[in-house]
Design an enzyme around this catalytic site. Structure first.
Site, short mmCIF file in Angstrom:
data_model
loop_
_atom_site.label_atom_id
_atom_site.label_comp_id
_atom_site.label_asym_id
_atom_site.label_seq_id
_atom_site.Cartn_x
_atom_site.Cartn_y
_atom_site.Cartn_z
N GLU A 23 25.09 40.92 33.87
CA GLU A 23 24.27 42.09 34.19
C GLU A 23 23.23 41.74 35.24
OE1 GLU A 23 20.89 43.18 31.59
OE2 GLU A 23 21.96 42.04 30.07
N LYS A 84 16.79 51.02 37.16
CA LYS A 84 17.42 50.44 35.98
C LYS A 84 18.46 51.45 35.49
CE LYS A 84 16.18 48.40 31.50
NZ LYS A 84 15.04 48.09 30.60
N VAL A 104 23.17 46.59 29.86
CA VAL A 104 24.35 46.19 29.10
C VAL A 104 25.43 47.26 29.16
CG1 VAL A 104 25.24 45.77 26.77
CG2 VAL A 104 23.20 44.57 27.57
N ASP A 136 15.95 57.04 17.58
CA ASP A 136 16.06 56.25 18.80
C ASP A 136 17.07 55.13 18.61
OD1 ASP A 136 15.69 55.07 21.24
OD2 ASP A 136 13.54 54.70 21.01
N SER A 138 19.93 52.62 20.97
CA SER A 138 20.40 52.22 22.29
C SER A 138 21.77 52.79 22.60
CB SER A 138 20.45 50.70 22.37
OG SER A 138 21.10 50.29 23.55
N ALA A 139 21.94 53.16 23.87
CA ALA A 139 23.25 53.64 24.34
C ALA A 139 24.29 52.53 24.33
CB ALA A 139 23.11 54.21 25.75
N ASP A 140 23.84 51.26 24.22
CA ASP A 140 24.79 50.15 24.18
C ASP A 140 25.82 50.35 23.08
OD1 ASP A 140 23.09 49.08 26.08
OD2 ASP A 140 22.42 47.39 24.84
N LYS A 157 17.98 42.38 20.04
CA LYS A 157 16.57 42.05 20.20
C LYS A 157 15.84 42.16 18.85
CE LYS A 157 16.49 43.48 25.03
NZ LYS A 157 17.93 43.81 25.14
#
Length: 302
Positions: A23, A84, A104, A136, A138-140, A157
């Site tokens: 990335e 980003k 990512v 909330d 992550s779109a990952d 994380k």
């Protein structure tokens, strides 16, 4: 969409040689200048030392690039205004001619479209704390549930809700295995405190799982290889716990919400550990990149 592949990456893929996707967000947004470019070059060198070809991914002037030359790496590292980009941002960036570093989710998508099967990163995004209030996530996670790629990472994380993230990955049908461990790593920490159901111990075993995925066909989901940072290079656990608690309190006190939460917490950790969290982060990334190259080589051998 026309992917712009470097000649080196194109030749390697055509010859079925190992390629590792990297990335670019860590270059543009994760490190200060000039260290960011030094680390980018170091990671590419590490891939080459393990016998694979690095394919750092970014969008430049509305064109998705898989594999960057030194001038392009310098541009991502030094140019002001580099955005980003998550995978949801790609159509907007491509149509507007924007330039951006890929997260990512965007890296995984573009790598898979290019035919690159192995991707190395630091830590994944996941389910945020207090998800029941904020929703909330992550779109990952959703992207990995529908993208056939092997992601070598140091877990998620540690500022996130780790057990909720593992549960969400299970619900989405994303395979997770610890590499040489039965514990799920915690990014800065070798052990997040949570187990994994499967352990893989060699690059050949990982490649075997990848072949089994292909043999089964649908669904086109990812394989997460959770590779812990070495204990001697992790952030000291008591320091991590104390500083993270302070960071979460400061976040609440200052009313930080939404997308601003993660960078706020990560910055707090860097500043209040005297850079030790950043050192642990880089140690994890270096280890992941080398392991990814070995996995890509085992995959290429068939």
């Amino acid at each position: 969409m026309v992917l712009v592949m470097s000649e080196e990456v194109r030749a390697a893929l055509e010859a079925r040689q190992p390629v590792v996707a990297l990335e670019s967000t860590i270059i543009a947004h994760g490190l200060p200048r000039p260290r960011n470019l030094q680390v980018a070059l170091e990671l590419e060198t590490a891939v080459r030392q393990e016998g694979a070809v690095p394919a750092t991914i970014a969008v430049l002037d509305g064109r998705p690039h898989v594999g960057l030359d030194k001038e392009q790496l310098e541009r991502v590292a030094n140019e002001d205004g580099i955005r980003k980009l998550g995978h949801r941002d790609l159509p907007l960036a491509l149509s507007s001619g924007a330039s951006g570093a890929t997260t990512v989710s965007a890296t995984a998508l573009l790598a898979a479209l290019a035919g690159v099967r192995v991707f190395a990163t630091g830590g994944l995004g996941g389910v945020h704390r207090e998800w029941t209030v904020t929703q909330d996530e992550s779109a990952d996670l959703g992207l990995l549930a529908r993208t056939r790629i092997t992601v070598v990472c140091a877990g998620v994380k540690s500022i996130l809700d780790v057990p909720a993230t593992l549960q969400r990955l299970e619900t989405l049908g994303v395979a997770v295995a610890g590499y040489g461990t039965d514990r799920f790593p915690g990014f800065y920490l070798s052990d997040s405190g949570h187990p994994v159901d499967w352990t893989l111990r060699t690059p050949e075993q990982v490649a075997g799982v990848m072949r089994a995925q292909d043999a089964l066909g649908e669904p086109e989901s990812a394989l997460i290889v959770a590779n812990p940072v070495p204990e001697e290079e992790q952030l000291e656990p008591e320091l991590h716990a104390r500083v993270l608690a302070d960071a979460l309190h400061a976040c609440q006190e200052e009313g930080v919400t939404g997308q601003a939460v993660t960078p706020f917490l990560l910055d707090h950790l860097v500043r209040h550990t005297d850079g030790a969290s950043l050192s642990a982060n880089l140690a994890a990334v270096r280890g992941n990149v080398r392991l990814a190259a070995r996995i890509a080589a085992a995959w290429a051998r068939g």
